[in-house]
Design a protein around this motif. Structure first.
Motif, PDB file in Angstrom:
ATOM      1  N   LEU A  38       3.673   5.070 -10.920  1.00  0.00           N
ATOM      2  CA  LEU A  38       2.813   3.930 -10.623  1.00  0.00           C
ATOM      3  C   LEU A  38       2.476   3.196 -11.919  1.00  0.00           C
ATOM      4  O   LEU A  38       2.062   3.808 -12.895  1.00  0.00           O
ATOM      5  N   GLY A  39       2.707   1.893 -11.897  1.00  0.00           N
ATOM      6  CA  GLY A  39       2.368   1.110 -13.080  1.00  0.00           C
ATOM      7  C   GLY A  39       3.500   0.977 -14.078  1.00  0.00           C
ATOM      8  O   GLY A  39       3.318   0.383 -15.120  1.00  0.00           O
ATOM      9  N   THR A  40       4.676   1.549 -13.781  1.00  0.00           N
ATOM     10  CA  THR A  40       5.815   1.318 -14.673  1.00  0.00           C
ATOM     11  C   THR A  40       6.590   0.113 -14.181  1.00  0.00           C
ATOM     12  O   THR A  40       6.593  -0.188 -12.986  1.00  0.00           O
ATOM     13  N   ILE A  41       7.244  -0.574 -15.116  1.00  0.00           N
ATOM     14  CA  ILE A  41       7.976  -1.785 -14.751  1.00  0.00           C
ATOM     15  C   ILE A  41       9.117  -1.462 -13.792  1.00  0.00           C
ATOM     16  O   ILE A  41       9.351  -2.181 -12.826  1.00  0.00           O
ATOM     17  N   TRP A  42       9.819  -0.334 -14.028  1.00  0.00           N
ATOM     18  CA  TRP A  42      10.979  -0.079 -13.169  1.00  0.00           C
ATOM     19  C   TRP A  42      10.571   0.228 -11.738  1.00  0.00           C
ATOM     20  O   TRP A  42      11.301  -0.057 -10.794  1.00  0.00           O
ATOM     21  N   ALA A  43       9.375   0.785 -11.551  1.00  0.00           N
ATOM     22  CA  ALA A  43       8.883   0.972 -10.183  1.00  0.00           C
ATOM     23  C   ALA A  43       8.675  -0.393  -9.528  1.00  0.00           C
ATOM     24  O   ALA A  43       8.985  -0.586  -8.349  1.00  0.00           O
ATOM     25  N   VAL A  83       0.850  -1.201   0.000  1.00  0.00           N
ATOM     26  CA  VAL A  83       0.000   0.000   0.000  1.00  0.00           C
ATOM     27  C   VAL A  83       0.879   1.242   0.000  1.00  0.00           C
ATOM     28  O   VAL A  83       0.671   2.183  -0.778  1.00  0.00           O
ATOM     29  N   GLY A  84       1.914   1.257   0.849  1.00  0.00           N
ATOM     30  CA  GLY A  84       2.811   2.408   0.947  1.00  0.00           C
ATOM     31  C   GLY A  84       3.546   2.673  -0.355  1.00  0.00           C
ATOM     32  O   GLY A  84       3.631   3.816  -0.808  1.00  0.00           O
ATOM     33  N   LEU A  85       4.051   1.607  -0.972  1.00  0.00           N
ATOM     34  CA  LEU A  85       4.742   1.776  -2.261  1.00  0.00           C
ATOM     35  C   LEU A  85       3.786   2.290  -3.320  1.00  0.00           C
ATOM     36  O   LEU A  85       4.161   3.114  -4.163  1.00  0.00           O
ATOM     37  N   GLY A  86       2.543   1.831  -3.266  1.00  0.00           N
ATOM     38  CA  GLY A  86       1.537   2.327  -4.202  1.00  0.00           C
ATOM     39  C   GLY A  86       1.399   3.843  -4.088  1.00  0.00           C
ATOM     40  O   GLY A  86       1.419   4.559  -5.084  1.00  0.00           O
ATOM     41  N   PHE A  87       1.312   4.348  -2.844  1.00  0.00           N
ATOM     42  CA  PHE A  87       1.237   5.795  -2.617  1.00  0.00           C
ATOM     43  C   PHE A  87       2.498   6.484  -3.126  1.00  0.00           C
ATOM     44  O   PHE A  87       2.434   7.514  -3.790  1.00  0.00           O
ATOM     45  N   LEU A  88       3.651   5.899  -2.779  1.00  0.00           N
ATOM     46  CA  LEU A  88       4.946   6.508  -3.136  1.00  0.00           C
ATOM     47  C   LEU A  88       5.071   6.681  -4.643  1.00  0.00           C
ATOM     48  O   LEU A  88       5.393   7.771  -5.128  1.00  0.00           O
ATOM     49  N   ILE A 106       1.459  -9.835  -3.557  1.00  0.00           N
ATOM     50  CA  ILE A 106       0.655  -8.723  -3.047  1.00  0.00           C
ATOM     51  C   ILE A 106       1.298  -7.352  -3.311  1.00  0.00           C
ATOM     52  O   ILE A 106       0.622  -6.407  -3.696  1.00  0.00           O
ATOM     53  N   VAL A 107       2.606  -7.228  -3.121  1.00  0.00           N
ATOM     54  CA  VAL A 107       3.265  -5.943  -3.352  1.00  0.00           C
ATOM     55  C   VAL A 107       3.165  -5.570  -4.831  1.00  0.00           C
ATOM     56  O   VAL A 107       2.814  -4.440  -5.198  1.00  0.00           O
ATOM     57  N   MET A 108       3.433  -6.542  -5.693  1.00  0.00           N
ATOM     58  CA  MET A 108       3.348  -6.294  -7.134  1.00  0.00           C
ATOM     59  C   MET A 108       1.937  -5.897  -7.535  1.00  0.00           C
ATOM     60  O   MET A 108       1.739  -5.074  -8.422  1.00  0.00           O
ATOM     61  N   PHE A 109       0.972  -6.453  -6.839  1.00  0.00           N
ATOM     62  CA  PHE A 109      -0.420  -6.142  -7.113  1.00  0.00           C
ATOM     63  C   PHE A 109      -0.701  -4.651  -6.916  1.00  0.00           C
ATOM     64  O   PHE A 109      -1.332  -4.000  -7.742  1.00  0.00           O
ATOM     65  N   PHE A 110      -0.208  -4.076  -5.826  1.00  0.00           N
ATOM     66  CA  PHE A 110      -0.445  -2.658  -5.552  1.00  0.00           C
ATOM     67  C   PHE A 110       0.409  -1.770  -6.444  1.00  0.00           C
ATOM     68  O   PHE A 110       0.009  -0.674  -6.809  1.00  0.00           O
ATOM     69  N   VAL A 111       1.620  -2.225  -6.765  1.00  0.00           N
ATOM     70  CA  VAL A 111       2.563  -1.384  -7.494  1.00  0.00           C
ATOM     71  C   VAL A 111       2.260  -1.376  -8.997  1.00  0.00           C
ATOM     72  O   VAL A 111       2.414  -0.356  -9.665  1.00  0.00           O
ATOM     73  N   SER A 112       1.801  -2.505  -9.535  1.00  0.00           N
ATOM     74  CA  SER A 112       1.588  -2.578 -10.988  1.00  0.00           C
ATOM     75  C   SER A 112       0.368  -1.779 -11.400  1.00  0.00           C
ATOM     76  O   SER A 112       0.287  -1.300 -12.530  1.00  0.00           O
ATOM     77  N   SER A 113      -0.584  -1.637 -10.479  1.00  0.00           N
ATOM     78  CA  SER A 113      -1.764  -0.835 -10.748  1.00  0.00           C
ATOM     79  C   SER A 113      -2.466  -1.273 -12.032  1.00  0.00           C
ATOM     80  O   SER A 113      -2.946  -0.454 -12.819  1.00  0.00           O
ATOM     81  N   SER A 158      -1.515  -2.071 -14.856  1.00  0.00           N
ATOM     82  CA  SER A 158      -1.051  -1.685 -16.192  1.00  0.00           C
ATOM     83  C   SER A 158      -0.168  -2.767 -16.817  1.00  0.00           C
ATOM     84  O   SER A 158       0.077  -2.739 -18.007  1.00  0.00           O
ATOM     85  N   TYR A 159       0.335  -3.679 -16.045  1.00  0.00           N
ATOM     86  CA  TYR A 159       0.997  -4.850 -16.588  1.00  0.00           C
ATOM     87  C   TYR A 159       0.792  -5.985 -15.597  1.00  0.00           C
ATOM     88  O   TYR A 159       0.399  -5.741 -14.461  1.00  0.00           O
ATOM     89  N   ALA A 160       1.057  -7.206 -16.037  1.00  0.00           N
ATOM     90  CA  ALA A 160       0.840  -8.345 -15.140  1.00  0.00           C
ATOM     91  C   ALA A 160       2.060  -9.240 -15.109  1.00  0.00           C
ATOM     92  O   ALA A 160       2.716  -9.439 -16.125  1.00  0.00           O
ATOM     93  N   THR A 161       2.378  -9.741 -13.928  1.00  0.00           N
ATOM     94  CA  THR A 161       3.340 -10.830 -13.837  1.00  0.00           C
ATOM     95  C   THR A 161       2.528 -12.122 -13.813  1.00  0.00           C
ATOM     96  O   THR A 161       1.295 -12.074 -13.780  1.00  0.00           O
ATOM     97  N   VAL A 162       3.199 -13.263 -13.820  1.00  0.00           N
ATOM     98  CA  VAL A 162       2.456 -14.524 -13.880  1.00  0.00           C
ATOM     99  C   VAL A 162       1.546 -14.687 -12.663  1.00  0.00           C
ATOM    100  O   VAL A 162       0.371 -15.037 -12.798  1.00  0.00           O
ATOM    101  N   THR A 163       2.073 -14.387 -11.475  1.00  0.00           N
ATOM    102  CA  THR A 163       1.235 -14.560 -10.279  1.00  0.00           C
ATOM    103  C   THR A 163       0.032 -13.611 -10.320  1.00  0.00           C
ATOM    104  O   THR A 163      -1.070 -13.990  -9.929  1.00  0.00           O
ATOM    105  N   LEU A 164       0.241 -12.391 -10.805  1.00  0.00           N
ATOM    106  CA  LEU A 164      -0.870 -11.442 -10.923  1.00  0.00           C
ATOM    107  C   LEU A 164      -1.898 -11.935 -11.920  1.00  0.00           C
ATOM    108  O   LEU A 164      -3.105 -11.867 -11.675  1.00  0.00           O
ATOM    109  N   GLN A 165      -1.404 -12.445 -13.048  1.00  0.00           N
ATOM    110  CA  GLN A 165      -2.291 -12.934 -14.087  1.00  0.00           C
ATOM    111  C   GLN A 165      -3.148 -14.081 -13.563  1.00  0.00           C
ATOM    112  O   GLN A 165      -4.335 -14.161 -13.854  1.00  0.00           O
ATOM    113  N   ILE A 166      -2.528 -14.932 -12.760  1.00  0.00           N
ATOM    114  CA  ILE A 166      -3.283 -16.045 -12.194  1.00  0.00           C
ATOM    115  C   ILE A 166      -4.359 -15.545 -11.256  1.00  0.00           C
ATOM    116  O   ILE A 166      -5.507 -15.980 -11.303  1.00  0.00           O
TER     117      ILE A 166
END
Lengths: 328, 268
Positions: B128-133, B116-121, B204-211, B213-221
């Motif tokens: 938010l939603g960039t791969i490098w973030a 949640v905090g990284l999402g705000f940051l 979970i962290v990737m879930f908040f950070v990706s917003s 705009s892209y998906a990793t395998v776990t997010l896609q699942i």
């Protein structure tokens, strides 16, 4: 000695620079590095804290502010003092409830396993550790997927119980209504989705390898001479475990339970899939506030702060216990 | 070494079965010919493997993102952890202790709060939603792992080597390159693999950070959860288990896994 061949050259370039400038540069480098670490590791938590005092604006997100509305909503409900609601405290209660049961269950079953593991040869231990680490790193989504198949009515345990006649047997002995009272059965067959049992089992499975890894150092450093001595004096194996092994790793046991507990406070996937809607946790509610249907970031942040404070308090207690034990 | 009692062996075997059960079921479900996930699998086929690795862009993109994020973030985590661990080992002043505490904090606290905090940051930084973030977020989350393994490695360096180097007039830089770095290399690699595997599996962290705009395998699942499980997801699970086993076997092959996990080294 290739080392000597390359080094004088590098040393020469080093001495050409003024020493003062080098110190300055390394100092600046350090400050930048500290700032980067602080930004990545500390700032997110600070932002959660700051935003938790903010205010939601209808349809436009939120603004900074300083009022305690979000915390009031958490503890006594949004409509206080006209009416009180303990909805979110209940959610916190479920978070604690699941995490306590699952972490204790994991540590209690992992303890004998780890004890036996440390008695094996080094080679066998390495093999087991690779196995455990692989299962430990397996994503929550896969574990939930596996248990979902195992517990689903169509192809899992309920089907097996139906096919083997176990369900009918349960009905015959009259145990079936009890299962229904516990929420573990539908009128026709046993069911595990959704139930507290399935939630707790999956969460416990999730941290079980962690429990082994956490207990492993303490148990493998246990002096075998101690156990040998007790055995030669005629103590039975169980007595040895009760009077020698458990007392000497008591702190590791308590510490592991606390760490796993904190880890489980944030479990999300297992709870959304296996817990009934009325028995969902704070983590789910945080998600709904920040990203889900309700969209109230400051309130989500406030709930995160509560979860964070709970975690920090418990970790501090664990720290206190372990240092107190170290001195004793 | 004394043999274990048969009951103890049985108990360990039962634990292994319990751990393997969901993994085996998921893996077997990958062979299903149809769209639904049943166990035992019906009209077995390897089509799902082709779908996951080759033909289905949703999954190949997700896999590409997962690989990119996990490798970059693990490398970055090592780069963050090295100076902290070295500073802590060399100086051990309050500042270095504070820094090590900061670097370990995200891993020790509930990940959902950090997410949640990284999402705000990142929302503030416009990233938010960039791969490098996402890469930076995972590096911060998992820096604790290389920090621990590298610290263990640094502590295992024989003081006599350092003294010898100092007597022969080696500067700190020379000692670092000729003694410290080579001797801690297996521990650095272990830390890298730990971070890599956990980042690969993190959700979970990737879930908040990706917003979204892209998906990793776990997010896609997770996103596909509401449509029910499909056999293609099981292929993902098999892939992930294989990656973990290979990575940790490498750690065990080139490093001392029992020691990394905190076993007493004086006994064998």
């Amino acid at each position: 000695m290739s080392v000597e061949a390359t080094d004088p050259a590098l040393a020469a370039t080093g001495t050409q620079e003024a020493p003062a400038r080098r110190v300055n540069r390394s100092l600046a480098g350090r400050i930048v590095f500290c700032a980067v670490v602080a930004m990545l590791c500390l700032l997110p938590f600070v932002m959660v804290l700051v935003i938790s005092f903010g205010e939601k604006i209808e349809g436009a997100g939120w603004v900074f502010g300083f009022d305690l509305t979000n915390y009031r909503r958490f503890f006594v409900g949004a409509d206080w003092p006209n009416s009180t609601s303990f909805l979110y405290l209940q959610k916190l209660g479920w978070s604690l409830n699941y995490a306590v049961i699952a972490s204790v269950l994991a540590v209690v079953t992992a303890f004998p396993f780890t004890y036996f593991l440390t008695r094996l040869s080094r080679r066998a231990q390495t093999f087991w550790l690779v196995f455990l680490l692989s299962s430990l790193s397996l994503s929550e989504v896969f574990i939930v997927m596996g248990w979902d198949i195992l517990l689903s009515a169509r192809s899992g345990l309920p089907m097996v119980m139906q096919e083997t006649g176990l369900t009918d047997w349960l009905k015959d002995v009259g145990f079936f209504p009890t299962l229904r009272d516990w929420g573990l059965a539908s009128p026709r067959n046993v069911k595990f989705k959704t139930s507290v049992l399935a939630t707790v089992l999956t969460m416990s499975y999730l941290v079980w390898p962690y429990a082994v890894i956490l207990l492993y150092p303490a148990l493998s450093r246990l002096d075998p001479a101690l156990i040998e001595a007790a055995r030669t004096m005629g103590a039975r194996p169980w007595t040895v475990i009760r009077t020698v092994v458990i007392p000497s790793v008591k702190l590791a046991l308590v510490g592991s339970v606390l760490l796993l507990f904190v880890f489980l406070l944030g479990t999300y996937v297992a709870v959304t899939v296996f817990a009934a809607p009325a028995q969902q946790t704070l983590a789910v509610s945080i998600y709904e506030s920040v990203r889900g249907s309700t969209l109230n970031a400051p309130f989500g942040a406030a709930q995160s702060v509560i979860l964070l404070v709970t975690a920090v308090v418990l970790l501090a207690i664990g720290q206190k216990l372990s240092t107190a034990g170290g001195r004793a | 070494m004394r043999r274990l009692h048969w009951a103890a062996s049985l108990f360990m075997g039962l634990c292994a079965v319990a751990i393997l059960m969901p993994i085996v079921v998921v893996s077997a479900a990958a062979l299903n010919g149809g769209r639904s996930m049943v166990f035992p699998p019906q009209d077995s086929t390897f089509d799902r493997f082709v779908e996951f690795f080759v033909s289905e862009p949703v999954w190949t993109n997700a896999l590409g993102n997962s690989v990119l994020i996990s490798f970059s973030s693990a490398a970055l985590a090592v780069l963050i952890a090295w100076p902290v661990a070295y500073w802590l080992w060399r100086v051990n002043d309050p500042l270095s202790k504070l820094l090590a505490g900061l670097a370990a904090m995200p891993f020790a606290l509930p990940p959902i709060v950090f997410g949640v905090g990284l999402g705000f940051l990142w929302a503030f930084g416009g990233a938010l939603g960039t791969i490098w973030a996402g890469i930076l977020s995972h590096a911060a989350l998992f820096a604790a792992l290389p920090l621990v393994t590298i610290s263990i490695g640094l502590q295992s360096i024989d003081r006599a080597h350092l003294d010898a180097a100092a007597t022969m007039g080696a500067t700190e830089g020379v000692t670092f390159r000729t003694i410290v770095l080579p001797q801690t290399l297996p521990y650095t690699a272990s830390g890298f693999f730990f971070a890599l595997v956990l980042s690969f599996n993190e959700f979970i962290v990737m879930f908040f950070v990706s917003s979204s705009s892209y998906a990793t395998v776990t997010l896609q699942i997770f996103n596909s959860l509401r449509n029910g499980f499909t056999p293609t997801m099981a292929v993902a699970a098999i892939t992930f288990i294989t990656v973990s086993v290979v990575a940790f076997s490498l750690v065990a092959r080139f490093g001392d896994l029992p020691r990394l996990m905190g076993a007493d080294t004086s006994r064998t």
